[in-house]
Design an enzyme around this catalytic site. Sequence first.
Site, mmCIF file in Angstrom:
data_model
loop_
_atom_site.group_PDB
_atom_site.id
_atom_site.type_symbol
_atom_site.label_atom_id
_atom_site.label_comp_id
_atom_site.label_asym_id
_atom_site.label_seq_id
_atom_site.Cartn_x
_atom_site.Cartn_y
_atom_site.Cartn_z
ATOM 1 N N ASP A 1 0.672 -1.194 0.013
ATOM 2 C CA ASP A 1 0.028 -0.080 0.203
ATOM 3 C C ASP A 1 0.910 1.354 -0.019
ATOM 4 N N ALA B 1 2.501 1.052 8.200
ATOM 5 C CA ALA B 1 3.408 -0.002 8.894
ATOM 6 C C ALA B 1 2.874 -0.999 10.001
ATOM 7 N N SER C 1 1.564 -7.441 9.173
ATOM 8 C CA SER C 1 0.378 -7.540 8.428
ATOM 9 C C SER C 1 -0.156 -8.870 7.996
ATOM 10 N N THR D 1 -8.585 -2.724 9.727
ATOM 11 C CA THR D 1 -8.929 -3.775 8.626
ATOM 12 C C THR D 1 -10.115 -4.399 8.845
ATOM 13 N N GLU E 1 -10.429 -7.412 9.299
ATOM 14 C CA GLU E 1 -10.178 -8.417 10.331
ATOM 15 C C GLU E 1 -10.452 -8.023 11.625
ATOM 16 N N TYR F 1 -3.320 -10.312 15.377
ATOM 17 C CA TYR F 1 -3.125 -9.240 14.549
ATOM 18 C C TYR F 1 -4.461 -8.377 14.397
ATOM 19 N N LYS G 1 -5.055 -4.633 15.843
ATOM 20 C CA LYS G 1 -5.790 -3.387 14.882
ATOM 21 C C LYS G 1 -6.903 -2.892 15.663
ATOM 22 N N HIS H 1 -7.138 -6.069 -0.034
ATOM 23 C CA HIS H 1 -6.988 -5.427 -1.435
ATOM 24 C C HIS H 1 -5.417 -6.073 -1.975
ATOM 25 N N ARG I 1 1.673 -7.470 -4.099
ATOM 26 C CA ARG I 1 1.208 -8.083 -2.807
ATOM 27 C C ARG I 1 2.664 -8.902 -2.120
HETATM 28 P P1 NAP Z 1 2.734 -4.861 3.769
HETATM 29 O O1 NAP Z 1 2.907 -5.008 2.458
HETATM 30 O O2 NAP Z 1 2.853 -6.172 4.674
HETATM 31 O O3 NAP Z 1 3.613 -3.686 4.391
HETATM 32 C C1 NAP Z 1 3.976 -3.526 5.547
HETATM 33 C C2 NAP Z 1 4.735 -2.394 5.710
HETATM 34 O O4 NAP Z 1 5.193 -2.313 7.209
HETATM 35 C C3 NAP Z 1 6.298 -2.592 5.152
HETATM 36 O O5 NAP Z 1 6.689 -1.432 4.638
HETATM 37 C C4 NAP Z 1 6.973 -2.976 6.438
HETATM 38 O O6 NAP Z 1 8.493 -2.671 6.145
HETATM 39 C C5 NAP Z 1 6.553 -2.120 7.378
HETATM 40 N N1 NAP Z 1 6.682 -2.615 8.840
HETATM 41 C C6 NAP Z 1 6.573 -3.656 9.414
HETATM 42 N N2 NAP Z 1 7.008 -3.957 10.543
HETATM 43 C C7 NAP Z 1 7.776 -2.658 10.936
HETATM 44 C C8 NAP Z 1 8.376 -2.252 11.912
HETATM 45 N N3 NAP Z 1 8.529 -2.646 13.278
HETATM 46 N N4 NAP Z 1 9.024 -0.957 11.806
HETATM 47 C C9 NAP Z 1 9.248 -0.119 10.678
HETATM 48 N N5 NAP Z 1 8.232 -0.636 9.581
HETATM 49 C C10 NAP Z 1 7.552 -1.691 9.597
HETATM 50 O O7 NAP Z 1 1.356 -4.439 4.088
HETATM 51 P P2 NAP Z 1 0.114 -3.716 3.160
HETATM 52 O O8 NAP Z 1 -0.582 -4.822 2.503
HETATM 53 O O9 NAP Z 1 0.741 -2.762 2.368
HETATM 54 O O10 NAP Z 1 -0.819 -3.134 4.205
HETATM 55 C C11 NAP Z 1 -0.577 -1.734 4.780
HETATM 56 C C12 NAP Z 1 -1.447 -1.643 6.156
HETATM 57 O O11 NAP Z 1 -2.665 -1.692 6.044
HETATM 58 C C13 NAP Z 1 -0.849 -2.555 7.222
HETATM 59 O O12 NAP Z 1 -1.042 -1.781 8.473
HETATM 60 C C14 NAP Z 1 -1.717 -3.698 7.066
HETATM 61 O O13 NAP Z 1 -2.014 -4.301 8.370
HETATM 62 C C15 NAP Z 1 -3.194 -2.610 6.927
HETATM 63 N N6 NAP Z 1 -4.349 -3.577 6.039
HETATM 64 C C16 NAP Z 1 -3.869 -4.284 4.832
HETATM 65 C C17 NAP Z 1 -4.944 -4.654 4.065
HETATM 66 C C18 NAP Z 1 -4.671 -5.584 2.700
HETATM 67 O O14 NAP Z 1 -5.491 -6.356 2.222
HETATM 68 N N7 NAP Z 1 -3.273 -5.284 2.117
HETATM 69 C C19 NAP Z 1 -6.407 -4.669 4.492
HETATM 70 C C20 NAP Z 1 -6.369 -4.040 5.693
HETATM 71 C C21 NAP Z 1 -5.307 -3.246 6.338
HETATM 72 P P3 NAP Z 1 9.487 -3.896 5.639
HETATM 73 O O15 NAP Z 1 9.383 -3.790 4.141
HETATM 74 O O16 NAP Z 1 10.850 -3.421 6.242
HETATM 75 O O17 NAP Z 1 9.026 -4.955 6.025
HETATM 76 N N1 GDD Z 2 -1.888 -16.717 3.381
HETATM 77 C C1 GDD Z 2 -2.513 -18.174 2.988
HETATM 78 N N2 GDD Z 2 -1.753 -19.220 2.484
HETATM 79 N N3 GDD Z 2 -3.915 -18.019 3.252
HETATM 80 C C2 GDD Z 2 -4.565 -18.904 2.925
HETATM 81 C C3 GDD Z 2 -3.775 -20.190 2.692
HETATM 82 C C4 GDD Z 2 -2.451 -19.992 2.353
HETATM 83 O O1 GDD Z 2 -1.846 -21.068 1.701
HETATM 84 N N4 GDD Z 2 -4.864 -21.296 2.024
HETATM 85 C C5 GDD Z 2 -5.730 -20.664 2.550
HETATM 86 N N5 GDD Z 2 -5.669 -19.359 3.001
HETATM 87 C C6 GDD Z 2 -6.707 -18.493 3.474
HETATM 88 C C7 GDD Z 2 -6.606 -17.891 4.975
HETATM 89 O O2 GDD Z 2 -6.702 -18.948 5.594
HETATM 90 C C8 GDD Z 2 -7.487 -16.837 5.058
HETATM 91 O O3 GDD Z 2 -8.827 -17.217 5.142
HETATM 92 C C9 GDD Z 2 -7.487 -16.319 3.339
HETATM 93 O O4 GDD Z 2 -7.072 -17.371 2.659
HETATM 94 C C10 GDD Z 2 -6.879 -15.128 3.126
HETATM 95 O O5 GDD Z 2 -5.525 -15.106 3.598
HETATM 96 P P1 GDD Z 2 -4.480 -14.094 3.591
HETATM 97 O O6 GDD Z 2 -4.107 -13.667 2.122
HETATM 98 O O7 GDD Z 2 -3.297 -14.530 4.291
HETATM 99 O O8 GDD Z 2 -5.005 -12.662 3.947
HETATM 100 P P2 GDD Z 2 -5.865 -12.346 5.237
HETATM 101 O O9 GDD Z 2 -7.335 -12.198 4.879
HETATM 102 O O10 GDD Z 2 -5.569 -13.431 6.458
HETATM 103 O O11 GDD Z 2 -5.290 -10.934 5.735
HETATM 104 C C11 GDD Z 2 -5.118 -9.748 4.778
HETATM 105 O O12 GDD Z 2 -6.149 -9.001 4.628
HETATM 106 C C12 GDD Z 2 -6.631 -8.518 5.783
HETATM 107 C C13 GDD Z 2 -8.040 -7.481 5.741
HETATM 108 O O13 GDD Z 2 -8.865 -8.460 5.668
HETATM 109 C C14 GDD Z 2 -3.923 -9.095 5.305
HETATM 110 O O14 GDD Z 2 -3.482 -8.296 4.103
HETATM 111 C C15 GDD Z 2 -4.134 -8.314 6.513
HETATM 112 O O15 GDD Z 2 -3.032 -7.416 6.810
HETATM 113 C C16 GDD Z 2 -5.498 -7.640 6.324
HETATM 114 O O16 GDD Z 2 -5.695 -6.807 7.363
#
Ligand code: NAP
Ligand code: GDD
Length: 338
Positions: free
Chosen positions: A14, A84, A87, A128, A130, A152, A156, A182, A187
Amino acid sequence: MGKRAFITGITGQDGSYLAEFLLEQGYEVHGLARRVALEDPAHRLTRIAHIASRVQLHAGSLESFPSLFRVLQKIRPDECYHLAAQSFVSYSFDDEFSTLNANINGTHHVLAALKDVAPKCHFYFAATSEMFGKAAETPQTERTPLHPRSAYGISKVAGFHLTQNYREAYSLHASSGILFNHESPRRGYEFVTRKISAGVARILAGQSKELSLGNLEAKRDWGHARDYVQAMWLMLQQPAPDDYVVATGECHSVREFAELAFRLVGLNASDHLTINPEFYRPAEVDLLIGDSTKARRALGWQNRVRFEELVREMVEADCRAAGIQQPFVTSSAVGASA
Ligand code: NAP
Ligand code: GDD
């Protein structure tokens, strides 16, 4: 002069899209990066390599209040996007302590520092879906009760409440985006969508034969990260802070995602997909689907990328990276049988 933005998590999925978007809007963009990342840009700054010369990175970590305070004092941003976090939900079961520590204290550190050095700064918290966990209702809205199912999710919920409290107690312009899943070609490989797109590409390239997943029946509301970072920005442009659900309103199972990804490249998922109980979680979130009516009405936000387009973009990117230029067998695979 343009506004100054600070992004924690700028090296993540993101953060990279948000930094691009803010640069396009004329912002001066600053980001927090871990010291190890700054010393190893070839591996750890890949998502922002194309904009590296246009963003200013500052060393710091979520765990260290002094590091965040110093950076914020120096920058005094107009807008702060706190992305950050540890995640990966699955990892939070293996290491609850570091997840809670980084995510809760990290959010608290940023808020506390802003209150002192830039109290007028508009703050965004990456909340999130979650947080809904074992969801009390479907679809989920800003009013749905919270029932997190992992360290996690708990971290949050705490960050969400901290953000609300700084808004109410100290009048900070602090908003939370309750974002549903997203994805994108940027990713992380640990998340299921990227694991699938990268796995399909490897199989098509003849580098492996199977893709091993956990719970295929979990359902998620998947959008595109590029669309979602615009919602973050819109929240901080509002006169008053608030909380918003950001989602597509459409949900699919992991099985559907995988079947479509294989079908797009002319493969049959059942020939390659295996189940490994190791990837099941001790407590699963079975179904997430969001109602983002508030964000659509109040912010004018809309998601542009639909499910099939998202899967296509991810599979195509991973196939290209594996040396396959034209991976698709049909122009549209939706509705086609495997
Ligand atoms: P991501 O790709 O895992 O990025 C996480 C970022 O946090 C990276 O830049 C990582 O740095 C940094 N970070 C982790 N631990 C840190 C620490 N101790 N000190 C400083 N930086 C640290 O996550 P994302 O998908 O972009 O998501 C961005 C945010 O939105 C997260 O807070 C996530 O929980 C939240 N979120 C994501 C989703 C989704 O579906 N993607 C949905 C809802 C909420 P490094 O590169 O050094 O590891
Ligand atoms: N990672 C992973 N690996 N997930 C799996 C697998 C596998 O091999 N097989 C099935 N899954 C299922 C998980 O059990 C979960 O129900 C679903 O796939 C999605 O898993 P993830 O892609 O790891 O994402 P998430 O939904 O747990 O969390 C992501 O979305 C959240 C928002 O709802 C992360 O981006 C979180 O940081 C974010 O808050």
